[in-house]
Structure formats: C-alpha cells, structure tokens
Motif scaffolding. Structure first.
Motif, PDB file in Angstrom:
ATOM      1  N   GLY A   4       0.792  -1.229   0.000  1.00  0.00           N
ATOM      2  CA  GLY A   4       0.000   0.000   0.000  1.00  0.00           C
ATOM      3  C   GLY A   4       0.821   1.273   0.000  1.00  0.00           C
TER       4      GLY A   4
ATOM      5  N   LYS B   9      -7.549   7.159   3.069  1.00  0.00           N
ATOM      6  CA  LYS B   9      -6.950   6.832   1.775  1.00  0.00           C
ATOM      7  C   LYS B   9      -7.718   5.705   1.061  1.00  0.00           C
TER       8      LYS B   9
ATOM      9  N   ASP C  53      -2.544  -7.009   8.043  1.00  0.00           N
ATOM     10  CA  ASP C  53      -1.553  -7.271   9.096  1.00  0.00           C
ATOM     11  C   ASP C  53      -2.035  -8.419   9.998  1.00  0.00           C
TER      12      ASP C  53
HETATM   13  N1  UDP Z   1      -1.191   1.628   4.995  1.00  0.00           N
HETATM   14  C1  UDP Z   1      -0.907   1.505   3.644  1.00  0.00           C
HETATM   15  N2  UDP Z   1      -0.556   2.616   2.935  1.00  0.00           N
HETATM   16  C2  UDP Z   1      -0.481   3.841   3.506  1.00  0.00           C
HETATM   17  C3  UDP Z   1      -0.794   3.974   4.884  1.00  0.00           C
HETATM   18  C4  UDP Z   1      -1.164   2.827   5.599  1.00  0.00           C
HETATM   19  O1  UDP Z   1      -0.985   0.421   3.091  1.00  0.00           O
HETATM   20  O2  UDP Z   1      -0.131   4.798   2.809  1.00  0.00           O
HETATM   21  C5  UDP Z   1      -1.599   0.430   5.735  1.00  0.00           C
HETATM   22  C6  UDP Z   1      -0.839   0.150   7.018  1.00  0.00           C
HETATM   23  O3  UDP Z   1       0.382  -0.521   6.722  1.00  0.00           O
HETATM   24  C7  UDP Z   1      -1.837  -0.711   7.774  1.00  0.00           C
HETATM   25  C8  UDP Z   1      -3.184  -0.165   7.303  1.00  0.00           C
HETATM   26  O4  UDP Z   1      -2.931   0.591   6.131  1.00  0.00           O
HETATM   27  O5  UDP Z   1      -1.707  -2.052   7.342  1.00  0.00           O
HETATM   28  C9  UDP Z   1      -3.875   0.788   8.276  1.00  0.00           C
HETATM   29  O6  UDP Z   1      -3.885   0.296   9.514  1.00  0.00           O
HETATM   30  P1  UDP Z   1      -4.565   1.035  10.731  1.00  0.00           P
HETATM   31  O7  UDP Z   1      -4.099   0.337  11.960  1.00  0.00           O
HETATM   32  O8  UDP Z   1      -4.395   2.514  10.636  1.00  0.00           O
HETATM   33  O9  UDP Z   1      -6.088   0.741  10.429  1.00  0.00           O
HETATM   34  P2  UDP Z   1      -7.269   0.372  11.406  1.00  0.00           P
HETATM   35  O10 UDP Z   1      -7.422  -1.109  11.300  1.00  0.00           O
HETATM   36  O11 UDP Z   1      -6.940   0.887  12.775  1.00  0.00           O
HETATM   37  O12 UDP Z   1      -8.394   1.127  10.740  1.00  0.00           O
END
Ligand code: UDP
Length: 245
Positions: free
Chosen positions: A136, A165, A190
């Motif tokens: 990403g 995004k 993840d």
């Molecule tokens: N991420 C990405 N590109 C970006 C910014 C974030 O792929 O430019 C990914 C980041 O590696 C993570 C996910 O987006 O795997 C966001 O996770 P976050 O914990 O913020 O999300 P939540 O599950 O809390 O909404």
C-alpha cells in the motif's frame, strides 16, 4: 436495507450473515460497489469533511466496526444489529468466496504483508483464488489500478490503506478496475499475515478489544482519547440535536 444515522453516517442495520449474503449476491450479479467499515475515527473524519462523508455514504454496505459505534447508536436511539467488525466480515466473505472459487486481490500494508496474508488465507480456505497482491505504499494510485488489471482482475479487492486513503481510492478508481466488490479494511492484512494479533476472545466479547490494543501499544493513547470525545459529541447531538458547536 434499514439504516441508522450516526452523526450523518448512514450505517446499515445488518447482521454479519446478512452483510456477507448481500456482498455475495452483488458479486455474483457483477454489481460494482464498495464496502466501508467505519469506526468512530472515520465518523469523526466525515464530520469534518463533507466530501469524504459523501464517499462513505455511497458505499453499498456501511458496516459498524467497533464498539464505539454501537454505544453511539444506543445513545442516539438508532437501531443496529450489533458490531460487524471489518476483519471478521472479511474472513467470512473469504470463506464464502472460497466455496465458489472466486478471485481475491489484496492491496495494502507494508511490502511483503499482502503476500503473506494471501498465502495464509489460501492455506486456510482451499478454493480461494489469489488473483494478486500489492503493497500500500505506492506514490501513484495508477500503479495499484494497473497491478489489479494486469493480473486479469478479481471478483473482490481488499483495499487496506487506512482511512481516508482507502475510501478515496475505492470511490475514485473503482470504475477503472476490473473487479466487482471493493472492501476498505484498514489493518486487516496485518492480522491475516500474522503480524498483528487480535485480542483474546474474552476481550472481544466484553467489547474491550480497544483496551487490549492499548495495552500492547501504549502509543495508541492519542488515537484512543478520540473515543470519549466522540461519545461526548454523540451525547450532545442527542441532547441538543447537534445545534451547539
Ligand atoms: N497503509 C498503507 N498505505 C499507507 C498507509 C497505511 O498500506 O499509505 C496500511 C498500514 O500498513 C496498515 C493499514 O494501512 O496495514 C492501516 O492500519 P490502521 O491500523 O491505521 O487501520 P485500522 O485497522 O486501525 O483502521
């Protein structure tokens, strides 16, 4: 579908099973659309940005991710059918897709994570076809569009880029991509890759997953302080109809 409005975001009042069935029938009928899973942070972003609110409300499924949304619905007297966490919806959808040999593309997270997630999911759900993966951290969204189209498209694309995004990407590029359903799923890759663990079941059952995440990662405290603030805004909305700023 019945909706519940939380500070202007129209959540669908569906159970997990109804959400998966709706998604599957849209995929079979090749009806393009995207799914969002807003938590209080996303609702708060929507309040500040009308364009983003429009994007979220145009989703074919707006699923209540997170206990904060359920508390908010109770305070506002709006009816929801309980939580439908994005990561659990994703896994149930994969299980259904695998039975019909459908194609899944994984977009998002740090390099290597989407591949690992794909590997783990294919091992767990035989029948699932991994159309491709891409991390990403691209600079030009066209790279991601091409990556999906170059592998022959997919039935479903998991878009895991974090908010806002991922929602902007789905709304802005969906029409150029050879795929039917797009799901914005935050940090789910993840979890599927095994690099982020979900909380033990007892925490999830008690609605305390946020507390477990805080224990594991105390630096999240800044993000988490937004939850009480969000609930105060919801209470104010209930009492004053959002008239006071
Ligand atoms: N991420 C990405 N590109 C970006 C910014 C974030 O792929 O430019 C990914 C980041 O590696 C993570 C996910 O987006 O795997 C966001 O996770 P976050 O914990 O913020 O999300 P939540 O599950 O809390 O909404």
């Amino acid at each position: 579908m019945k909706t519940a409005s939380i500070l202007g975001v129209h959540f669908h009042a569906v159970t997990m099973q109804q959400a998966v069935e709706t998604a599957m029938s849209r995929i079979r009928a090749r009806q393009k659309g995207y799914v969002v899973t807003p938590n209080p942070e996303i609702v708060d972003l929507c309040r500040r940005d009308g364009e983003y609110m429009g994007i979220v409300n145009r989703a074919v499924l707006v699923l209540p991710d997170g206990i904060g949304i359920i508390y908010a619905s109770k305070i506002l007297g709006e009816e929801l059918c309980g939580r439908v966490p994005g990561v659990e919806f994703a896994e149930q959808l994969i299980a259904a897709m695998a039975k019909e040999g459908m194609r899944l593309f994984l977009l998002g997270a740090k390099p290597g994570i989407a591949e690992q997630a794909g590997h783990n999911l294919c091992a767990k759900y035989p029948g699932l076809v991994l159309a491709g993966t891409k991390d990403g951290y691209f600079t030009d969204p066209q790279e991601a569009v091409d990556a999906i189209n170059d592998c022959g498209g997919a039935d479903v694309v998991f878009v895991c880029l974090g908010a806002p995004k991922q929602e902007r990407f789905m709304a802005g590029y969906m029409d150029e991509i050879h795929a039917t359903l797009f799901c914005g799923l935050g940090g789910s890759l993840d979890v599927f890759a095994g690099v982020a663990k979900r909380a033990p079941k007892i925490f999830i059952k008690l609605g305390l997953e946020w507390f477990y995440r805080l224990l594991c990662q105390p630096s999240r405290i800044g993000r988490m302080m937004k939850l009480p603030k969000f609930l105060l805004i919801v209470i104010r909305e209930r009492l004053f109809g959002g008239k006071r700023k």
